[in-house]
Design a protein around this motif. Sequence first.
Motif, mmCIF file in Angstrom:
data_model
loop_
_atom_site.group_PDB
_atom_site.id
_atom_site.type_symbol
_atom_site.label_atom_id
_atom_site.label_comp_id
_atom_site.label_asym_id
_atom_site.label_seq_id
_atom_site.Cartn_x
_atom_site.Cartn_y
_atom_site.Cartn_z
ATOM 1 N N THR A 127 0.807 -1.217 0.000
ATOM 2 C CA THR A 127 0.000 0.000 0.000
ATOM 3 C C THR A 127 0.839 1.266 0.000
ATOM 4 N N PHE A 128 1.969 1.278 0.687
ATOM 5 C CA PHE A 128 2.759 2.505 0.740
ATOM 6 C C PHE A 128 3.486 2.777 -0.575
ATOM 7 N N PHE A 129 3.937 1.734 -1.247
ATOM 8 C CA PHE A 129 4.567 1.966 -2.554
ATOM 9 C C PHE A 129 3.514 2.301 -3.613
ATOM 10 N N ALA A 130 2.319 1.734 -3.470
ATOM 11 C CA ALA A 130 1.218 2.139 -4.348
ATOM 12 C C ALA A 130 0.848 3.598 -4.064
ATOM 13 N N TRP A 131 0.893 3.991 -2.803
ATOM 14 C CA TRP A 131 0.616 5.380 -2.421
ATOM 15 C C TRP A 131 1.604 6.328 -3.092
ATOM 16 N N ALA A 132 2.882 5.982 -3.055
ATOM 17 C CA ALA A 132 3.890 6.821 -3.718
ATOM 18 C C ALA A 132 3.647 6.898 -5.216
ATOM 19 N N ASN A 133 3.320 5.761 -5.835
ATOM 20 C CA ASN A 133 3.017 5.761 -7.274
ATOM 21 C C ASN A 133 1.801 6.627 -7.576
ATOM 22 N N ASP A 134 0.778 6.565 -6.722
ATOM 23 C CA ASP A 134 -0.424 7.372 -6.920
ATOM 24 C C ASP A 134 -0.100 8.862 -6.891
ATOM 25 N N VAL A 135 0.591 9.293 -5.848
ATOM 26 C CA VAL A 135 0.863 10.720 -5.651
ATOM 27 C C VAL A 135 1.805 11.257 -6.723
ATOM 28 N N LEU A 136 2.758 10.430 -7.164
ATOM 29 C CA LEU A 136 3.760 10.879 -8.144
ATOM 30 C C LEU A 136 3.341 10.606 -9.586
ATOM 31 N N ARG A 137 2.128 10.177 -9.784
ATOM 32 C CA ARG A 137 1.652 9.830 -11.128
ATOM 33 C C ARG A 137 1.718 11.017 -12.085
ATOM 34 N N TYR A 138 1.562 12.222 -11.573
ATOM 35 C CA TYR A 138 1.542 13.416 -12.426
ATOM 36 C C TYR A 138 2.900 14.126 -12.473
ATOM 37 N N GLU A 139 3.890 13.508 -11.862
ATOM 38 C CA GLU A 139 5.250 14.037 -11.930
ATOM 39 C C GLU A 139 6.046 13.243 -12.963
ATOM 40 N N GLU A 140 7.216 13.742 -13.314
ATOM 41 C CA GLU A 140 8.004 13.055 -14.323
ATOM 42 C C GLU A 140 8.461 11.672 -13.851
ATOM 43 N N ASP A 141 8.623 10.774 -14.811
ATOM 44 C CA ASP A 141 8.922 9.376 -14.522
ATOM 45 C C ASP A 141 10.200 9.196 -13.724
ATOM 46 N N SER A 142 11.225 9.973 -14.060
ATOM 47 C CA SER A 142 12.512 9.806 -13.388
ATOM 48 C C SER A 142 12.412 10.164 -11.910
ATOM 49 N N LEU A 143 11.592 11.155 -11.559
ATOM 50 C CA LEU A 143 11.402 11.511 -10.154
ATOM 51 C C LEU A 143 10.701 10.370 -9.421
ATOM 52 N N ARG A 144 9.689 9.809 -10.050
ATOM 53 C CA ARG A 144 8.970 8.686 -9.434
ATOM 54 C C ARG A 144 9.916 7.511 -9.198
ATOM 55 N N ALA A 145 10.763 7.205 -10.172
ATOM 56 C CA ALA A 145 11.701 6.087 -10.031
ATOM 57 C C ALA A 145 12.671 6.307 -8.882
#
Length: 482
Positions: free
Chosen positions: A370-388
């Motif tokens: 759930t916490f890594f899904a949470w990070a993916n959810d919140v960073l979905r609208y940011e650039e891919d490299s930041l999310r990675a």
Amino acid sequence: MAPKFVQYLRGDQKAPGERKLVQKLDFFILTFCCFMYFLNYLDRSNLNNAYVSGMKEELNFKGNQLNLINTVFTVGYTIGQVPCNIALYYVKPRIFFPTCMVIWAGLTMVTATAQRPQDIMAIRFFQAIFEASTFVGTHYILGSWYTERELGKRSGIFTASGLAGTMIGGFIQTGIHKSMNGRHGLSGWRWLFIIDGIITLPVAIYGFLLFPDTPRNTKAPYLSADEKTLAISRVPKVSERTPISWTFLKHCFSTWYWYFFVMLWIIAGETESFSTNALLALYMKSHPTNKYSVTQLNNYPTAVPAVGIVSTLFWATLTDFMGGKRYLVGYWIGITGVVTSAMILASPYNTSVHFGAYYWAGSVYACQATFFAWANDVLRYEEDSLRAVVIASMNMGSNVVNAWWSIVFYGANFAPFFTRGMWAMIAVSIAMMIWTALLVWMQMRTEKRREAGTTATAIVGKESNITGSQDKEMGGGVSKKV
């Protein structure tokens, strides 16, 4: 509510062909990633299984040398986090993941030749660097393919596969110890590492052949051109910049995402300490009155990851269905940590209470998905490299703390009661609930700003269209007069 929940479980894809696409992704992505993570965790848990199955005596372990080996592994694992996720920008996941698997499978088999605890320390360090690609890399891949409403359930299935490796590892060690101990002059625990390495190789071959990479660079033969286009359209279009540059680093550390999510997982990682440090097995091994057989030492603790699997799937599915309320898990694990620690402190000589508390504490594993899904959810609208980088940094930060936390609070020499560790668990569990509330506040603030920005852009666009239409009409009137 029930019909909606059934519809959610079946999938609520709306676009033509979307359900078929998701079914293909589920099969080819989840089968490979789940088998990879299953084998990854099987290897990690089997060090503890080997320790209580004869390795301790054969290699003459002293004091907290087992914890030192786990710390060395943690150091290597920490070093590998961010480089492995950045490597996915330069090496296709279809090549990178299986290559790492082949290397750590080979190192697992080499562990069977160890003659001293120091040998295992050296092997586990390099093994950890290549295993670092599995967890954070898969969460990055899942966030690249799946929508917010699909992500939690898939993250849960993936995480549960690792817990299954922990659970089944005990039974495998029991079977190997009974059937192969002494065969060709090798102890049962040595055969365990050999077999672990061998069964990893077919999964690596499968990944080389059929893993689909990411939506924008996939060449998977089972996806049509329309399905590839649809896959790209399902996730927000974001800007791209190279993850290896000073500009990117400045941008990364100027956002709240990095600090808040890294701290979230540092705290959450320590709420898992009862389970990740195999405290139940160590409690049984050092029990002041009861003596347990090798079979019991391997089998009884398997209920901990079993509880973790149920909890992970329950919370991942529930938070998806509730629209991504991942923060609920933060409060759950905070309460669990306080109550289970208090139970053990209050009844130090009650074996039933210890077993019950450690089994219940296994439910804390739900935070992984759930916490890594949470990070993916919140960073979905940011650039891919930041999310990675944020996802990799979360695990890196947690492991930096784990490198010393387990020795200070949960060393094998503190068995069977781990009193110091119980008080540490109460502290981090309270911190977990506080930090969860702060992160929810930051997320809500960011979403309001994004919505305000979207509304303002839409208004400006509408006004531009109106102005353009008026100018056109005025231009047309003038030409008629002339």
